[in-house]
Each structure stands twice: as structure tokens, then as C-alpha cells.
Scaffold this active site. Structure first.
Site, PDB file in Angstrom:
ATOM      1  N   SER A   1      -9.383   1.304   3.648  1.00  0.00           N
ATOM      2  CA  SER A   1      -8.557   2.117   2.782  1.00  0.00           C
ATOM      3  C   SER A   1      -7.506   1.310   2.001  1.00  0.00           C
ATOM      4  O   SER A   1      -6.825   1.863   1.121  1.00  0.00           O
ATOM      5  CB  SER A   1      -7.833   3.187   3.605  1.00  0.00           C
ATOM      6  OG  SER A   1      -6.979   2.592   4.572  1.00  0.00           O
TER       7      SER A   1
ATOM      8  N   SER B   1      -9.505  -1.157   7.719  1.00  0.00           N
ATOM      9  CA  SER B   1      -9.020  -0.861   6.372  1.00  0.00           C
ATOM     10  C   SER B   1      -8.332  -2.010   5.659  1.00  0.00           C
ATOM     11  O   SER B   1      -8.081  -1.918   4.458  1.00  0.00           O
ATOM     12  CB  SER B   1      -8.072   0.343   6.415  1.00  0.00           C
ATOM     13  OG  SER B   1      -8.786   1.508   6.705  1.00  0.00           O
TER      14      SER B   1
ATOM     15  N   LYS C   1       0.840  -1.201   0.000  1.00  0.00           N
ATOM     16  CA  LYS C   1       0.000   0.000   0.000  1.00  0.00           C
ATOM     17  C   LYS C   1       0.874   1.249   0.000  1.00  0.00           C
ATOM     18  O   LYS C   1       1.918   1.288   0.666  1.00  0.00           O
ATOM     19  CB  LYS C   1      -0.887  -0.044   1.244  1.00  0.00           C
ATOM     20  CG  LYS C   1      -1.913   1.076   1.373  1.00  0.00           C
ATOM     21  CD  LYS C   1      -2.736   0.827   2.633  1.00  0.00           C
ATOM     22  CE  LYS C   1      -3.798   1.880   2.862  1.00  0.00           C
ATOM     23  NZ  LYS C   1      -4.589   1.599   4.095  1.00  0.00           N
TER      24      LYS C   1
END
Length: 469
Positions: A157, A181, A81
Site C-alpha cells: 500500500s 506494503s 505516506k
């Protein structure tokens, strides 16, 4: 679903390397082809570096040829990420306010451990700006879409990471989870996502959100998550809250026999409205677990919704971080994030301490709960994936994303390990997740129960890499 990409689990891929059936270079090329073919529609990656990936794959191939792989996942294509520092690549966190043209000369602990264990980093995955919400769109990267239905959100996320894994654009990824997330997008995308105990995976730089965010693996099987956690769960001196190394390995602990252990099943916490199709899928797999020997009893954990304390901690953290941004950033950032920033500035030190006290009380409450039950089972998310471009389902009347994911953020407050595993499908062919929560430091137990879910409810073809055809 297009045919490129291996659609193998990481464990299967490593077995193919060992037998000579497949090489790291071949697997990396297949992953890069899958990204080239699919990511124009899904938008899971914000950066892809084929040259670096293939260089690392060639080095891994040579190690396998010589019989000296440097780790259990040597040569496996993976992503991270875009919130983790990565030497040589920018870390922009979905924001147009971060200067791309600066020195990027440090690896986060996550990145460093993946490199040291020979994983092939394909690139960095998309995130909402500063990973602030549970869908994945940002002023920098635009909208990320769900591979099961591109009109719908993959959640967030860590949405880019979940989509990359689910769509066969790399076997593994690592995301962050500050309120669900990792678990939310893993559930919406039909894969496995694990939020370990706080401190199990070291984090650097320190988060302004304190210990709400945890780093955790996403994969297409529980075995793969366990293997990647073995890589990540190594202390790093830059994180003073990091836990000591685990005793034993997760790749062995995941095979622990959990039959006879006690599980509480809370279908709604006593206050959550759950989509009937989500509820049915979860009830069905919980019944299978009970039949398989896990002793399941319906029982709510017995706490009131801690959303107010969570909102204080997350918005105060956002305000602290955004106050360091350049002048004029307020007009350039995600306007939902701007509202959180402004809200965070209104809280006093006493408000923050009161929220921390509620956080501690909730942790103590759950500690007591787990003296009676080894694990807690819940839906991961009470709703189905909804249309992209919205922070909350259109027409729902909800104000902010935590209101539609009440099963996840309580366990960021308590710092407990929590995993989501596929539980089934809705009538629209959309994945549903089952969440398994354990007491702090019981990461091995949570993984073992998750693996039992895979045994009693195998995912179609064992490779949840796209919508059923």
C-alpha cells in the site's frame, strides 16, 4: 525519463551539501520540478506543499552554510505516506469519508523525527484506502502508476512512496507495511524498502491491526535506508510497544562484514508458484552472494501458509476501524475494503485468539529456524507487476491480494525485520526484488546483508530511477 530531479542518493546529496556543490534549496527545487513534470502521469503524491518545503530548505541551507547541520539527512527532500499524522496537513488515508476540514495539530512519531533531523518534507504520498491492499488506488486519489511502465501497478500500500523515490521525486520516503506494503512496491519499483522489527519505529495513533503494521524507510540505496532508520528509531512515549534505542548506529552497522554467515535460500517456501523470470533473477543474485562469501544453503523455513490467521487479524482490525466511520460510509469506501469489513464482523473473540496463537507459534518456529541460519533469502514477490485497476492479476482466478504475495505477510505475523533489494530485471525490463529476512532485533544484520547484495549486483548506474532506455 525526464532530466529534472537530482537522481542522487540521499548520501550523495548530503556529500554535495557538505562540499558546496549543491544546496538544499537547489535540491528541493529540483525535486519539486520533478513532481510537477512527472506526477501528472504517476500520481504518487496526494499533497505537495512547495512553500513549506522551500522554507525548510532555506533553513537547512543556512545551517549547512554555518557548518551546523542538525542531522545526517539535514536538507534531504523526502515524503511521507498519507497515513502518518502531520501537523498542518490533512491525513486522509485515501478515504473520502475522513473530514479534511478538522484540526490537524499533531505529528506522528515518524513525522516528528524527520522534522527534528532537518529533512525537507515535500508532501504526502498516495495509499489505497486505509492502506488495506497491495496495490495503490483509492476513491480519494485514483490510480497510482509504476514509473517503469505506467500501465502497471507499483504495488502497495506504500505505492506512492515507492513511486516518488523511484521516479526521482524526492530522495527518501517512509511507508507502512502491514503485510508487505513497503516491500511489495519497493520490489515492483526497483528500490530498497525495509520493514524493521516491530516496535523499532514507533507508531501513533495505535493501529487497529495490532502489531501487523510496521513503519519503514524507502530509498534508492541501502546506505540511505540505514541513515533514515537512524532518524526514525527513536522511542516515543505515545507507543508503549516501542523498542529502546538501538546500540550503535545503523549507518555504521550496515558496513558489517557478513561473509561466512549462514543463509537459507527458499525459492518457493515449498508451496508458492513463482514466475520463471522472477525465479531466475533471484537465483542469479543468490549465487553471487554465495560466491562472495555468504554461505548459502537451499532450505525452506518449513511452515504451512499462514494466510488464514493473517486474514482473521487484518479483517478484524479493518472491522474495528471502519465501525467508527460515519453512517453511510459502506457505500462510499473501496468495495473490496467493504468486503473485508463485513468479513471481519463475522469473527468471534475465539477466532481472533486462535489466529493470535497461530501467529505466536509461527514466531517461535522462525526463532528456532534462525538458530541454524542467520538470514533467510526469498523472492520478494513471486509475480511481475500487473495491470493497474485490479487488486489481483486479471485472469488469475485469485480472490484477494495476499494470495499473490505469500513471501511477505508471514513476517508481519512474526514481527521480523525484512528488506527488499533490487535483484535484476525481467525480459520486459521490470524490476525483481530479493527479500532478506532476519531474526527479530537483527535489523543491523539484515541491512548489512542487503548492502552485500548491492556490492555483488550493482543496480544500473546505481540510481534505479526509471526504466532502462
Amino acid at each position: 525519463m525526464p532530466s529534472t530531479g537530482t537522481l542522487l542518493t540521499a548520501s550523495e546529496l548530503v556529500a554535495a551539501y557538505s562540499s558546496g556543490e549543491l544546496s538544499p534549496v537547489e535540491a528541493t527545487r529540483l525535486a519539486l520540478e520533478a513532481i510537477e513534470e512527472r506526477d501528472g502521469e504517476y500520481n504518487a503524491y496526494t499533497l505537495v506543499d512547495p512553500e513549506v518545503a522551500l522554507d525548510h530548505a532555506r533553513a537547512s541551507e543556512e545551517r549547512w552554510r554555518e557548518g551546523n547541520p542538525i542531522g545526517w539527512l539535514d536538507g534531504v527532500p523526502a515524503s511521507i505516506k498519507d497515513v502518518f499524522l502531520t501537523q498542518g496537513w490533512p491525513t486522509l488515508r485515501g478515504s473520502v469519508c475522513i473530514d479534511r476540514d478538522q484540526q490537524w495539530d499533531a505529528d506522528s512519531p515518524v513525522t516528528a523525527r524527520m522534522r527534528e533531523n532537518g529533512l525537507v518534507l515535500l508532501g504526502k504520498t498516495t495509499t489505497p484506502e486505509l492502506a488495506w491492499k497491495a496495490v495503490t488506488d483509492s476513491p480519494l486519489d485514483g490510480i497510482t502508476r509504476n514509473p517503469w511502465n505506467p500501465a502497471l501497478t507499483p504495488g502497495g500500500s506504500s505505492g506512492g512512496s515507492a513511486v516518488a523515490v523511484a521516479a526521482g521525486m524526492g530522495e527518501l520516503s517512509v511507508g507502512t507495511d502491514g503485510g508487505g506494503s513497503v516491500r511489495i512496491p519497493a520490489s515492483f519499483c526497483g528500490i530498497v524498502g525495509f520493514k524493521p522489527t516491530a516496535g523499532r519505529v514507533p507508531m501513533y495513533p495505535p493501529s487497529p491491526f495490532g502489531q501487523l503494521p510496521h513503519a519503514g524507510p524507502l530509498a534508492r540505496s541501502v546506505d540511505d535506508v540505514a541513515l533514515l532508520l537512524d532518524v526514525l528509531a527513536t522511542p516515543d512515549h505515545r507507543d508503549p510497544s516501542a523498542l529502546p534505542p538501538p546500540i550503535g548506529t545503523y549507518r555504521e552497522a550496515v558496513r558489517r562484514d557478513v561473509r561466512g554467515l549462514r543463509a537459507a535460500f527458499s525459492p518457493a517456501f515449498g508451496y508458492v508458484d513463482v514466475d520463471p523470470e522472477v525465479a531466475q533473477a533471484v537465483v542469479s543474485v543468490v549465487a553471487m552472494l554465495d560466491e562472495a562469501g555468504l554461505v548459502v544453503e537451499e532450505a525452506d523455513p518449513g511452515f504451512a501458509d499462514p494466510i488464514e490467521a493473517f486474514d482473521v487479524l487484518r479483517s478484524a482490525g479493518a472491522a474495528k476501524l471502519l465501525d467508527t466511520f460515519p453512517e453511510g460510509s459502506a457505500e462510499r469506501i473501496d468495495q473490496g475494503l467493504r468486503a473485508v469489513w463485513e468479513q471481519g464482523r463475522t469473527y468471534s473473540a475465539r477466532d481472533y485468539l486462535d489466529a493470535m496463537a497461530e501467529q505466536a507459534a509461527l514466531g517461535i518456529h522462525m526463532g528456532e529456524f534462525h538458530t541454524r541460519y542467520d538470514v533467510l533469502l526469498t523472492p520478494t514477490v513471486p509475480i511481475q507487476p500487473f495491470e493497474v485497476g485490479h487488486d489481483v492479476p486479471a485472469g488469475s482466478g485469485l480472490r484477494d491480494w495476499p494470495q499473490w504475495t505469500p513471501f511477505t505477510y508471514p513476517f508481519n505475523l512474526t514481527q521480523q525485520p525484512a528488506i527488499t533489494v533490487p535483484a535484476g530485471f525481467t525480459s520486459r525490463g521490470l524490476p525483481v526484488g530479493l527479500q532478506i529476512v532476519g531474526p527479530r532485533h537483527s535489523d543491523d544484520l539484515v541491512l548489512a546483508v542487503a548492502r552485500l547484495v548491492e556490492e555483488v549486483q550493482p543496480w544500473p548506474t546505481g540510481r534505479p530511477a526509471g526504466p532502462p532506455r
